[in-house]
Design a protein around this motif. Structure first.
Motif, PDB file in Angstrom:
ATOM      1  N   ARG A  28      63.117 -11.457  -0.867  1.00  5.32           N
ATOM      2  CA  ARG A  28      63.523 -10.212  -1.550  1.00  5.32           C
ATOM      3  C   ARG A  28      62.800  -9.006  -0.959  1.00  5.32           C
ATOM      4  NH1 ARG A  28      63.247 -13.651  -5.999  1.00  5.32           N
ATOM      5  NH2 ARG A  28      61.187 -12.898  -6.572  1.00  5.32           N
ATOM      6  N   GLU A  29      61.489  -9.141  -0.702  1.00  2.00           N
ATOM      7  CA  GLU A  29      60.712  -8.028  -0.136  1.00  2.00           C
ATOM      8  C   GLU A  29      61.178  -7.686   1.287  1.00  2.00           C
ATOM      9  OE1 GLU A  29      58.715  -5.862  -1.381  1.00  2.00           O
ATOM     10  OE2 GLU A  29      58.523  -6.761  -3.351  1.00  2.00           O
ATOM     11  N   ILE A  30      61.494  -8.694   2.070  1.00  5.94           N
ATOM     12  CA  ILE A  30      61.998  -8.447   3.429  1.00  5.94           C
ATOM     13  C   ILE A  30      63.362  -7.782   3.364  1.00  5.94           C
ATOM     14  CG2 ILE A  30      62.785  -9.559   5.562  1.00  5.94           C
ATOM     15  CD1 ILE A  30      60.464 -11.654   5.009  1.00  5.94           C
ATOM     16  N   ASP A  31      64.234  -8.248   2.482  1.00  4.26           N
ATOM     17  CA  ASP A  31      65.545  -7.603   2.305  1.00  4.26           C
ATOM     18  C   ASP A  31      65.379  -6.149   1.891  1.00  4.26           C
ATOM     19  OD1 ASP A  31      67.013  -9.855   3.004  1.00  4.26           O
ATOM     20  OD2 ASP A  31      67.336 -10.505   0.921  1.00  4.26           O
ATOM     21  N   SER A  32      64.461  -5.907   0.979  1.00  2.29           N
ATOM     22  CA  SER A  32      64.187  -4.544   0.518  1.00  2.29           C
ATOM     23  C   SER A  32      63.665  -3.684   1.669  1.00  2.29           C
ATOM     24  CB  SER A  32      63.176  -4.589  -0.629  1.00  2.29           C
ATOM     25  OG  SER A  32      62.794  -3.298  -1.005  1.00  2.29           O
ATOM     26  N   ALA A  33      62.770  -4.235   2.472  1.00  3.42           N
ATOM     27  CA  ALA A  33      62.223  -3.495   3.610  1.00  3.42           C
ATOM     28  C   ALA A  33      63.335  -3.142   4.607  1.00  3.42           C
ATOM     29  CB  ALA A  33      61.125  -4.307   4.293  1.00  3.42           C
ATOM     30  N   VAL A  34      64.190  -4.091   4.895  1.00  2.00           N
ATOM     31  CA  VAL A  34      65.304  -3.835   5.827  1.00  2.00           C
ATOM     32  C   VAL A  34      66.206  -2.742   5.256  1.00  2.00           C
ATOM     33  CG1 VAL A  34      67.377  -4.824   6.887  1.00  2.00           C
ATOM     34  CG2 VAL A  34      65.222  -6.117   6.903  1.00  2.00           C
ATOM     35  N   ASP A  36      65.324  -0.399   3.409  1.00  3.45           N
ATOM     36  CA  ASP A  36      64.559   0.856   3.486  1.00  3.45           C
ATOM     37  C   ASP A  36      64.321   1.318   4.924  1.00  3.45           C
ATOM     38  OD1 ASP A  36      64.442   0.894   0.718  1.00  3.45           O
ATOM     39  OD2 ASP A  36      62.403   0.079   0.610  1.00  3.45           O
ATOM     40  N   GLY A  37      64.917   0.643   5.886  1.00  9.74           N
ATOM     41  CA  GLY A  37      64.834   1.078   7.279  1.00  9.74           C
ATOM     42  C   GLY A  37      63.751   0.431   8.118  1.00  9.74           C
ATOM     43  N   PHE A  38      63.127  -0.618   7.624  1.00  9.19           N
ATOM     44  CA  PHE A  38      62.102  -1.314   8.399  1.00  9.19           C
ATOM     45  C   PHE A  38      62.785  -2.244   9.408  1.00  9.19           C
ATOM     46  CE2 PHE A  38      59.764   0.150   4.809  1.00  9.19           C
ATOM     47  CZ  PHE A  38      58.460   0.317   5.253  1.00  9.19           C
ATOM     48  N   THR A  39      62.298  -2.231  10.635  1.00 12.16           N
ATOM     49  CA  THR A  39      62.864  -3.099  11.673  1.00 12.16           C
ATOM     50  C   THR A  39      61.797  -3.969  12.338  1.00 12.16           C
ATOM     51  OG1 THR A  39      62.637  -1.336  13.306  1.00 12.16           O
ATOM     52  CG2 THR A  39      64.785  -1.546  12.200  1.00 12.16           C
ATOM     53  N   ARG A  40      60.533  -3.613  12.193  1.00  4.23           N
ATOM     54  CA  ARG A  40      59.439  -4.364  12.819  1.00  4.23           C
ATOM     55  C   ARG A  40      58.594  -5.023  11.731  1.00  4.23           C
ATOM     56  NH1 ARG A  40      58.304  -2.891  18.215  1.00  4.23           N
ATOM     57  NH2 ARG A  40      56.102  -3.347  17.917  1.00  4.23           N
ATOM     58  N   PHE A  41      58.310  -6.301  11.932  1.00  2.00           N
ATOM     59  CA  PHE A  41      57.561  -7.082  10.963  1.00  2.00           C
ATOM     60  C   PHE A  41      56.420  -7.784  11.684  1.00  2.00           C
ATOM     61  CE2 PHE A  41      61.745  -6.417   9.320  1.00  2.00           C
ATOM     62  CZ  PHE A  41      61.548  -6.175   7.971  1.00  2.00           C
ATOM     63  N   MET A  42      55.212  -7.713  11.103  1.00  2.59           N
ATOM     64  CA  MET A  42      54.034  -8.331  11.711  1.00  2.59           C
ATOM     65  C   MET A  42      53.496  -9.449  10.835  1.00  2.59           C
ATOM     66  SD  MET A  42      51.723  -5.472  13.609  1.00  2.59           S
ATOM     67  CE  MET A  42      51.648  -4.246  12.329  1.00  2.59           C
ATOM     68  N   ILE A  56      61.229 -16.411   7.655  1.00  4.23           N
ATOM     69  CA  ILE A  56      62.284 -15.639   6.990  1.00  4.23           C
ATOM     70  C   ILE A  56      62.737 -14.480   7.867  1.00  4.23           C
ATOM     71  CG2 ILE A  56      62.836 -14.195   4.986  1.00  4.23           C
ATOM     72  CD1 ILE A  56      60.786 -16.054   3.413  1.00  4.23           C
ATOM     73  N   VAL A  57      61.799 -13.773   8.493  1.00  7.69           N
ATOM     74  CA  VAL A  57      62.171 -12.663   9.380  1.00  7.69           C
ATOM     75  C   VAL A  57      63.029 -13.179  10.530  1.00  7.69           C
ATOM     76  CG1 VAL A  57      61.306 -10.937  11.021  1.00  7.69           C
ATOM     77  CG2 VAL A  57      60.209 -11.187   8.779  1.00  7.69           C
TER      78      VAL A  57
END
Length: 171
Positions: A28-34, A36-42, A56-57
């Protein structure tokens, strides 16, 4: 770095009964981040939360090729051990970049890794059970120090405490 960046911090030793809850909350948090315009995940690629997040990413990347996963590994021997395992080897190979913080392991190497991830992120997702010591709470403190957006997923002790408090409030 183009796009907005999100990192994860969390415990390695989650209770077995919490793992499905954590994976669903991370999704859910990753979906929300995407959204919201997030494209890079660390991810620091530690066992537990870090690797669930990475999985998940990479799963989401299959349908959204704009997403990038960055592995931030504390020291070289840790990378070598991750590369020796089939599952983590495949995940690391799918990363857009692999950052190795230091050549050798030192007592502060994990703290340096966490600080690097927080400093280079716009949002921090923390899977946290209320412990007052350890890498997760230090990463949360870095998020506050650097005024980063913090999204917490409560587990274990915090979740049990909240459930108890909710029950008491209903009486």
């Amino acid at each position: 770095m183009e796009g907005k960046t999100c990192c994860v911090t969390g415990h390695r030793d989650l209770p077995q009964k919490e793992i499905n809850h954590v994976k669903a909350a991370l999704r859910r948090e990753i979906d929300s981040a995407v959204a919201d315009g997030f494209t890079r995940f660390m991810s620091g690629f530690a066992d537990g939360v870090d690797q669930y997040f990475a999985e998940i990413v990479l799963e989401k990347k299959k349908t959204n090729p704009a997403l990038e996963l960055i592995a931030v590994i504390p020291y070289q021997k840790r990378l070598d051990s991750l590369m020796a395992k089939g599952r983590t080897y495949e995940m690391l190979e799918a990363c857009a970049d692999v950052v190795v913080m230091q050549e050798k392991c030192h007592p502060s190497v994990y703290s340096h890794r966490n600080r690097y991830m927080v400093e280079h992120s716009d949002r921090v997702i923390a899977v946290y059970d209320g412990r007052e010591k350890g890498g997760t709470v230090r990463a949360i403190r870095f998020a506050h120090q650097f005024r980063k957006e913090l999204r917490e997923i409560p587990v274990g002790l915090i979740l049990d405490k909240n459930r108890t408090n909710l029950g008491q409030n209903r009486i």
